[in-house]
Motif scaffolding. Structure first.
Motif, PDB file in Angstrom:
ATOM      1  N   ASP A 164       0.838  -1.208   0.000  1.00 51.11           N
ATOM      2  CA  ASP A 164       0.000   0.000   0.000  1.00 51.11           C
ATOM      3  C   ASP A 164       0.870   1.255   0.000  1.00 51.11           C
ATOM      4  N   LEU A 167       2.883   1.999  -3.423  1.00 50.56           N
ATOM      5  CA  LEU A 167       2.082   2.567  -4.509  1.00 50.56           C
ATOM      6  C   LEU A 167       1.869   4.070  -4.357  1.00 50.56           C
ATOM      7  N   ASN A 168       2.587   4.693  -3.427  1.00 49.81           N
ATOM      8  CA  ASN A 168       2.551   6.150  -3.328  1.00 49.81           C
ATOM      9  C   ASN A 168       3.186   6.749  -4.584  1.00 49.81           C
ATOM     10  N   GLU A 169       2.871   8.025  -4.834  1.00 49.54           N
ATOM     11  CA  GLU A 169       3.369   8.679  -6.054  1.00 49.54           C
ATOM     12  C   GLU A 169       4.894   8.628  -6.178  1.00 49.54           C
ATOM     13  N   GLU A 172       5.756   5.195  -7.692  1.00 48.77           N
ATOM     14  CA  GLU A 172       4.952   4.628  -8.780  1.00 48.77           C
ATOM     15  C   GLU A 172       5.721   4.488 -10.094  1.00 48.77           C
ATOM     16  N   LYS A 173       6.448   5.556 -10.465  1.00 52.29           N
ATOM     17  CA  LYS A 173       7.165   5.543 -11.747  1.00 52.29           C
ATOM     18  C   LYS A 173       8.254   4.450 -11.742  1.00 52.29           C
ATOM     19  N   LEU A 175       8.415   1.797  -9.890  1.00 48.67           N
ATOM     20  CA  LEU A 175       7.787   0.474  -9.821  1.00 48.67           C
ATOM     21  C   LEU A 175       7.320   0.011 -11.198  1.00 48.67           C
ATOM     22  N   ASP A 176       6.705   0.925 -11.940  1.00 52.16           N
ATOM     23  CA  ASP A 176       6.251   0.591 -13.304  1.00 52.16           C
ATOM     24  C   ASP A 176       7.423   0.187 -14.193  1.00 52.16           C
ATOM     25  N   LYS A 198      -5.499   0.933  -5.252  1.00 46.47           N
ATOM     26  CA  LYS A 198      -4.229   0.813  -5.973  1.00 46.47           C
ATOM     27  C   LYS A 198      -3.639  -0.588  -5.809  1.00 46.47           C
ATOM     28  N   LYS A 201      -5.431  -2.851  -8.102  1.00 48.86           N
ATOM     29  CA  LYS A 201      -4.988  -2.618  -9.481  1.00 48.86           C
ATOM     30  C   LYS A 201      -3.635  -3.310  -9.727  1.00 48.86           C
ATOM     31  N   LEU A 202      -2.723  -3.192  -8.751  1.00 44.76           N
ATOM     32  CA  LEU A 202      -1.414  -3.830  -8.873  1.00 44.76           C
ATOM     33  C   LEU A 202      -1.550  -5.343  -8.881  1.00 44.76           C
TER      34      LEU A 202
END
Length: 439
Positions: A164, A167-169, A172-173, A175-176, A198, A201-202
């Motif tokens: 959780d 998945l903070n901003e 996010e980049k 991690l993607d 989130k 979604k992940l």
């Protein structure tokens, strides 16, 4: 009778199918029986399933993913076998320590990749081809981009711990990007305290037919935790804090504040009053943060003044009491803060000091946990006898911090113990000393 014996067998690590070498390592760590999350997760993991685990803090989830990974590594040894991502540096270091302790019988090599530590040294560690990488997403991406010859093309296991927060901003980049360069054919374990949109979604994006394990209700605190509150006027909050810490002399305590400046100021103030306090916050350098933690774990200071940087994931053994000096504005943070005590079946106390400006936030906490908490008993006249001493200590603390440049030149100034921290910092290949080996 045979059914009872069967149940008894399942309550052991051996009964779950863990191999002898790892059972011996569990025993050395004092892990006699699997926790609830381990009981439910390990059999599915050993069958090769993807997992999504929801568990309250202190539930032993590191063991739930580390043991199956180490067992699979034994069957097919290779470098860069597993990658574990966590949102904080301290948690990453702690997870690596647990992997090394559990893998002590089988010669497991780990590398920790986190910010605040020299990248060149980390690159040297990667060149030694470790089996397990434990990292924060940003620093892993730095190495994937810049460290020659390093890739995760052969990765077999990915773990997202405290998902959780991953998945903070800020993450996010990275991690993607990481998910786009690692093999799709892998086992993925996702662990989270809460199931947010989130996280769902992940889960859909990177897990295949996962087994969902819920070892706790959505927002719960453990039964062995005694929770109380005290409504206090804002101007006397420091008196109440000192009163409680004095009443509970000999206890190890974590005191949560809202800002890094507060941690420093409170630590200096308390030390002026003879209370062994040390601060930890995100403003401190990584070595200083680890040094403060090591001092606390070693019992050199029994009161840790901290921001929410210390509320998640850290396994600090034997914390007797958590005090919410500042009430968190996000009520879910309360769950994580109080989860620092009453871990692994032990008892603990959590006391929230609520002033007139924080009442609304406190009511949100009671609503979230679904219970009205009892009031902490204290005679106000007795508490206010401390007022003169506390006021004087605050003045002295204020002057000391001003003299040292208000903390601008020094990350955490004054008599807050920073001068003593250095000798407790034990870095070897970018890792902290192995002071604590608990679930």
């Amino acid at each position: 009778m045979s059914e009872e014996n069967e149940n008894d067998e399942v309550q052991t690590f051996e009964g779950l199918g863990i191999c002898d070498q790892l059972v011996v390592a569990c025993d050395k760590l004092g892990w006699k029986n699997p926790s609830k999350i381990q009981l439910e997760a390990i059999p599915h993991a050993l069958e090769g399933k993807d997992l999504i685990g929801l568990a309250q803090t202190g539930s032993g989830k590191t063991g739930a993913f580390a043991l199956p990974i180490l067992q699979a590594l034994l069957d097919s040894p290779q470098a860069f076998f597993a990658c574990v991502m966590s949102p904080t540096r301290e948690l990453a270091i702690q997870i690596a320590e647990q992997f090394e302790a559990l893998g002590s019988e089988i010669g497991v090599k780990c590398a920790v990749l986190v910010g605040g530590i020299d990248m060149q040294q980390q690159a040297i560690n990667l060149a030694k081809r470790p089996h397990i990488i434990v990292c924060t997403p940003g620093r892993l991406m730095d190495h994937l981009t810049n460290t020659k010859g390093f890739s995760l093309r052969t990765l077999k296991y990915l773990v997202l711990d405290e998902a959780d927060r991953l998945l903070n901003e800020e993450f996010e980049k990275s991690l993607d990007e990481i998910l786009s360069v690692i093999p799709r054919e892998r086992r993925t374990y996702l662990f989270s305290a809460t199931m947010t949109k989130k996280v769902r979604k992940l889960q859909r994006a990177c897990l295949r037919n996962p087994v969902k394990i819920e070892a706790a209700s959505k927002y719960s605190t453990v039964d062995t935790l005694k929770q109380q509150y005290r409504f206090v006027p804002a101007k006397y909050k420091d008196c109440y804090l000192v009163y409680i810490l004095t009443e509970m002399t000999g206890c190890t305590s974590m005191v949560f504040t809202r800002t890094a400046d507060s941690t420093r100021f409170l630590a200096v103030t308390l030390r002026k009053l003879g209370i062994r306090a040390i601060p930890i916050s995100g403003q401190m350098s990584q070595p200083k943060r680890l040094g403060a933690l090591n001092m606390f774990k070693a019992g050199e200071c029994n009161t840790l003044i901290c921001t929410d940087v210390a509320s998640r994931g850290l396994d600090i053994p034997s914390v007797d009491m958590v005090i919410n000096y500042d009430i968190p504005t996000n009520s879910k943070d309360y769950i994580h803060r109080v989860g620092r005590t009453a871990r692994a079946g032990r008892s603990g106390v959590a006391i929230s000091l609520v002033n007139q400006y924080e009442l609304e936030w406190y009511l949100q906490i009671e609503k979230l946990i679904g219970k009205k908490l009892p009031e902490y008993p204290a005679q106000e006249e007795e508490v206010l006898l401390l007022n003169e001493r506390v006021t004087e200590a605050k003045k002295l603390a204020n002057n000391e911090i001003k003299e040292k440049g208000g903390g601008k030149k020094r990350r955490a100034g004054g008599d807050d113990g920073e001068e003593d921290i250095g000798k407790y910092i034990s870095f070897k290949n970018g890792k902290s000393a192995k002071k604590s080996k608990r679930k």
